[in-house]
Write an enzyme that holds these catalytic residues in place. Structure first.
Site, PDB file in Angstrom:
ATOM      1  N   ASP B 463      59.438 -18.508  77.307  1.00 40.55           N
ATOM      2  CA  ASP B 463      58.105 -18.664  76.732  1.00 40.55           C
ATOM      3  C   ASP B 463      57.392 -17.329  76.796  1.00 40.55           C
ATOM      4  O   ASP B 463      57.647 -16.533  77.708  1.00 40.55           O
ATOM      5  CB  ASP B 463      57.296 -19.733  77.482  1.00 40.55           C
ATOM      6  CG  ASP B 463      56.155 -20.244  76.622  1.00 40.55           C
ATOM      7  OD1 ASP B 463      56.382 -21.183  75.834  1.00 40.55           O
ATOM      8  OD2 ASP B 463      55.042 -19.681  76.718  1.00 40.55           O
ATOM      9  N   ASP B 507      60.161 -24.906  69.249  1.00 43.43           N
ATOM     10  CA  ASP B 507      58.912 -25.661  69.086  1.00 43.43           C
ATOM     11  C   ASP B 507      57.838 -24.613  68.863  1.00 43.43           C
ATOM     12  O   ASP B 507      57.177 -24.158  69.794  1.00 43.43           O
ATOM     13  CB  ASP B 507      58.647 -26.466  70.356  1.00 43.43           C
ATOM     14  CG  ASP B 507      57.383 -27.290  70.253  1.00 43.43           C
ATOM     15  OD1 ASP B 507      56.902 -27.769  71.281  1.00 43.43           O
ATOM     16  OD2 ASP B 507      56.878 -27.454  69.119  1.00 43.43           O
ATOM     17  N   CYS B 564      53.718 -28.988  65.790  1.00 43.77           N
ATOM     18  CA  CYS B 564      52.794 -30.111  65.893  1.00 43.77           C
ATOM     19  C   CYS B 564      51.688 -29.929  64.877  1.00 43.77           C
ATOM     20  O   CYS B 564      50.506 -30.112  65.175  1.00 43.77           O
ATOM     21  CB  CYS B 564      52.242 -30.234  67.304  1.00 43.77           C
ATOM     22  SG  CYS B 564      51.448 -28.750  67.887  1.00 43.77           S
TER      23      CYS B 564
END
Lengths: 180, 768
Positions: B463, B507, B564
């Site tokens: 990340d 993601d 998302c």
């Protein structure tokens, strides 16, 4: 990331043997491969060799964690065991303590275990012996050190401490920042 | 067990002991239910009778004196009163009511006294009521009486003054609210008919009132549009004059909604300006207007107002939605583009409400059944998540904090949104694989991957945000995940750092338009720049992810891309970009529910395989907005862009950069673009050595041959794709057939023509 020096390995194993005795061998030689300890930024990580091969490609400042962190070495080279090691130590623990449901919550907040909260304790526990604390449902809750030997625990009054708290799973929520 | 009601029993009166005893049920009841004993009228003592008579005479006398005065008399109802049921009344009440009614009835004219006198005389003896019944019925009749009489004069004036009880004018009944049905029961017409066969003025008034009530009910329901109606009075077509126009338009109102004019909008703008000073737009009316406009647009042909275009309605709707749901203009426009009208309001409503809490069982430590049992014992109300999930649970309510139970601390479950479980199900990681999770924080998906792999293989969780990595470390340790390496790096560095993974989960960081219910600030702080910036980063990340996968992996070669967000720029567009730039194709995600991705959107057309991607929405699936696409990489080669004319790199793409070819290819590229017909020979010589290997392979291929074509192609080196596209198609086809050696199996779906273009040029030069 580097392997541990002799000194560091000795310190580490000394600490671990307090809780799991001579079962340390089982930690290293596992049926599913060889595991080893590595030191990275003063923290000791327990990884299998397969993972290690991939991890060496990542530079030091980018690597955050690998495998499981067992604990860290303090500035004075003492080893402090973290709660993250619980999963490995619990199955091999020599001396265990079971805590009553009422005192479970108190232990998870970081308090010591009093005689009134003591459910069971393994026989022949010496004083200042490393212990793994369980709940009555056999869920490991954390580590501790016996404040009294098993014999003394029977005699002492209900409000005295029997297990010193060292680490508990509530720290995942309370001390999230210090885990890294 | 109570006292029995015995109507034949006489009540004891007087100062004696027996009167002080508790009386029978009938008498006690009579005190509480004024109507109970009133059917037959009370038997009054002589003095009581005299008092009643005096009261009645007063009431009659007063209206006579004040006939011509503006204040009406409440006691004209004396006529009607007597016919009604009456109850006991405190003497003071009448006066009080009079005071109330007096000034309120300023507008009303008094009832004609003679008629009331007549009635009173005829009925006075029969009823012998002690007092007037000031309960609901009478006052209603009073109202009715006045109303009926005065209504002729006051119809026009009272249109604007509207009272909730269906009465016009200044006639207020603050004390009594009558349910309509009781009122009807005691309608004067009931009783009056029995006495006088001809239609009394009161009856006429009653009928008129009934008719007007029916109208005013309609008026009440369309009051909002009423206001706009008046605004539009300037329009000749809508109404002629106010008085008649209102009634007519009320009828039309039911059928058609009228857009507000500039005047109305100005008013609203003023109101909006007043927000800064503390005023607020009328949300009720805005909401009503939204529903009206949606209704009109649904059936536009018949419901539309003449002279108004669809765009006017849509722009009005857009502004209203932005006001009502507090969206910025940009985002509401985006949402209106994506959703059809029927779903639009549902989607916006769903964003106001949080999604249910869901959690995922950690199968490394426990089973869903056991966990559910343990949590239920603690007092949590939960259910399995659905057929598609074997580990999910949805929590309805809980008496303990769900994020701090001992089971949570022991790592038996993790709180995770339902839509976040889907990409991992789509990824389907197998045991002993090497997985890369490029944007892993807070670690829910990583831990799910680990649990599906049963702690075998290796996961590299990366990340770019150091703060959020702490939660990754915490979660993975808590859940007992041991096969993970956590790194802190920009995802775009990836294949360079380490590559050759079996599967990659990306993601991507996005604008968050699918999770507005979690973060309402997205409504206003996102605009075009943000979306474009997100899309740019996502494209870079996706290309890096694709390059990090080893297409030759035995069990893998898959990339799952998810966001998302619901915008097309971040989803379908990015996928389309990747399809063009790399040797990947879309495959079904393995999720059997969810809406298919768009294959066309406004003016853009996407590849038809985009139908295999999935979109999820809060209002249809009750989970956060999500988009999932699954790619399969079929070749490790990186197709070159049309600028360069080098062949695709046959070796693994370990050093890929966005837009640049592998370094080997670069060397090939350099001499080419600068080629001119004159200097063609030199680079050709240089190139020849390099292409010696390839040339032999290609020598048998299609002839190109004349100097003309060569010159054309030489010049083409300087220009871009245009010239290359002008080459005749059969050449390309030939090359496609002849190049299986250098490229992996080609998918039948469209690959860029550029990949087939370099070879012809090379061959030409080599031959000449």
């Amino acid at each position: 990331m580097r392997p541990l020096t002799e000194e560091e390995t000795r310190t580490l194993f000394q600490k671990l043997s307090k809780y799991i005795g001579e079962n340390i061998q089982l930690l290293v030689d596992r049926p599913d491969g060889t595991y080893c300890f590595r030191l990275h930024k003063d923290r000791v990580y327990y990884v299998s060799e397969k993972i290690l091969k991939l991890a060496v490609n990542i530079s030091r400042e980018n690597l955050v964690s690998l495998g499981t962190c067992f604990g860290k070495f303090t500035k004075t080279q003492k080893f402090r065991l973290h709660i993250t090691a619980l999963d490995y130590l619990a199955p091999y623990a020599k001396h265990k303590v079971w805590v009553k449901p009422g005192a479970e919550q108190s232990f998870l907040y970081g308090n010591h275990v009093l005689k009134s909260g003591l459910g069971r304790i393994t026989e022949n526990t010496n004083q200042y012996q490393g212990l793994v604390v369980y709940s009555m449902a056999d869920v490991p809750l954390g580590f501790g050190v016996a404040a009294k030997s098993t014999q003394d625990c029977r005699k002492v009054d209900p409000m005295s401490i029997v297990v010193f708290h060292q680490a508990d799973i509530g720290e995942y929520v309370r001390h999230e920042d210090t885990l890294i | 067990m109570g006292r029995k009601l015995d109507p034949t029993k006489k009540e004891k009166r007087g100062p004696g002991r027996k009167t002080r005893k508790q009386k029978g049920a009938e008498t006690e009841l009579a005190k509480f239910l004024p109507s109970a004993g009133d059917e037959n009228g009370k038997r009054l003592s002589s003095r009581a009778r005299k008092r009643a008579a005096k009261r009645r005479s007063d009431s009659v006398g007063a209206p006579e004196k004040k006939k011509l005065s503006p204040s009406p008399k409440p006691l004209t109802k004396g006529a009607i009163q007597s016919s009604q049921k009456k109850g006991p009344q405190a003497p003071g009440l009448k006066i009080g009511n009079e005071a109330l009614f007096g000034p309120a009835r300023g507008k009303k004219r008094p009832a004609p006294p003679h008629s009331s006198d007549e009635e009173e005389d005829s009925e006075g003896n029969d009823a012998r009521s002690e007092g007037d019944d000031w309960a609901s019925m009478e006052s209603e009749d009073d109202m009715v009486d006045d109303y009926g009489v005065a209504s002729e004069e006051e119809t026009d004036e009272d249109d604007e003054v509207w009272h909730p009880w269906g009465l016009k004018g200044g006639c207020l009944v603050p004390f009594f609210t009558v349910p309509k049905d009781i009122f009807c029961m005691f309608h004067p017409s009931f009783f009056v008919f029995s006495f006088c066969p001809q239609l009394l003025p009161i009856e006429k008034a009653a009928q008129k009132q009934r008719a007007q009530e029916a109208e005013t009910l309609d008026q009440w329901s369309s009051e909002d549009t009423d206001e706009e109606e008046e605004e539009l009075s300037s329009q000749p077509t809508s109404k002629n004059d106010e008085a008649n126009g209102d009634l007519q338009i009320n009828v039309e109102k039911d059928e058609k909604f009228v857009l507000p004019t500039g005047k109305e909008i100005e008013q609203e703008n003023i109101l909006l300006g007043q927000i800064l000073e503390g005023g607020a737009p009328d949300l009720q009316s805005v909401h009503q207007r939204i529903q009206d406009i949606v209704g009109v647009l649904r059936d536009f042909g018949s419901q539309r107002e003449e002279g108004r275009s669809r765009t006017e309605y849509l722009s009005r709707l857009r502004k209203d939605l932005a006001t009502y749901y507090s969206y910025g203009d940009f985002l509401i426009g985006k949402i209106m583009d994506i959703f059809p009208l029927s779903e639009l309001v549902e989607f916006l409503e769903a964003n106001e409400v949080p999604r249910p809490i869901t959690l995922r069982t950690n199968t490394l430590k426990t089973r869903r059944r056991d966990l559910a049992q343990a949590l239920i014992n603690r007092g949590v109300n939960l259910d399995p998540l659905g057929k598609w999930s074997k580990t999910g649970l949805v929590v309805y309510d809980s008496s303990v904090p769900i994020g701090a139970t001992p089971e949570y601390l022991a790592g038996h479950y993790i709180l995770q949104g339902a839509s976040s479980m889907l990409p991992v199900i789509a990824l389907a990681p197998q045991e002993h694989e090497r997985i890369l999770d490029m944007c892993c924080a807070p670690g829910g998906k990583t831990s799910y991957i680990a649990q599906l792999m049963k702690n075998t293989g290796v996961i590299l969780a990366n990340d770019a945000n150091a703060e959020r990595l702490k939660s990754v470390v915490g979660n993975l340790h808590r859940l007992g995940v041991t096969n993970t390496i956590i790194s802190h790096d920009d995802g775009r560095h990836f294949p360079k750092v380490v590559g050759g993974f079996d599967r990659v989960l990306l993601d991507a960081p996005c604008s968050g338009t699918g999770v507005i219910s979690k973060d309402p600030s997205v409504k206003t702080n996102k605009d075009d720049k943000d979306i474009k910036r997100c899309a740019h980063i996502q494209k870079e990340l996706l290309l890096s992810a694709i390059d990090s996968v080893n297409a030759a992996s035995k069990t893998g070669g898959y990339i799952v891309y998810c966001t998302c967000s619901i915008t097309v720029e971040e989803n379908e567009w990015v996928v389309e970009y990747a399809l063009k730039k790399r040797n990947v194709r879309l495959v079904p995600t393995g999720l059997d529910f969810g809406q298919e991705g768009f294959t066309h959107f406004r003016e853009r057309r996407f590849h038809p395989t985009l139908r295999s991607t999935r979109r999820f929405y809060p209002h249809t699936h009750n989970m956060d907005g999500f988009f999932i696409a699954k790619f399969k990489k079929f070749s490790n080669a990186i197709p070159q862009s049309k600028k360069s004319d080098a062949a695709a790199n046959p070796e693994d793409s370990m050093d890929s950069r966005l837009g640049d070819g592998p370094s080997v290819a670069n060397v090939q590229v350099v001499p080419r673009p600068k080629v001119s017909p004159k200097s063609a020979k030199k680079p050709k010589q240089a190139g020849k050595a390099k292409f010696a290997k390839l040339d032999t392979g290609k020598a048998k291929f299609v002839r190109l041959g004349t100097g003309k074509t060569k010159a054309k192609l030489g010049a083409a080196g300087k220009e871009k794709a245009r010239q290359q596209q002008q080459r005749p198609p059969p050449k390309k086809a030939g090359f496609q057939n002849g190049k299986p050696v250098h490229k992996g199996p080609r998918s039948p779906t469209a690959r860029t023509s550029s990949s087939s273009q370099p070879p012809p040029r090379k061959k030409q030069k080599s031959r000449s």
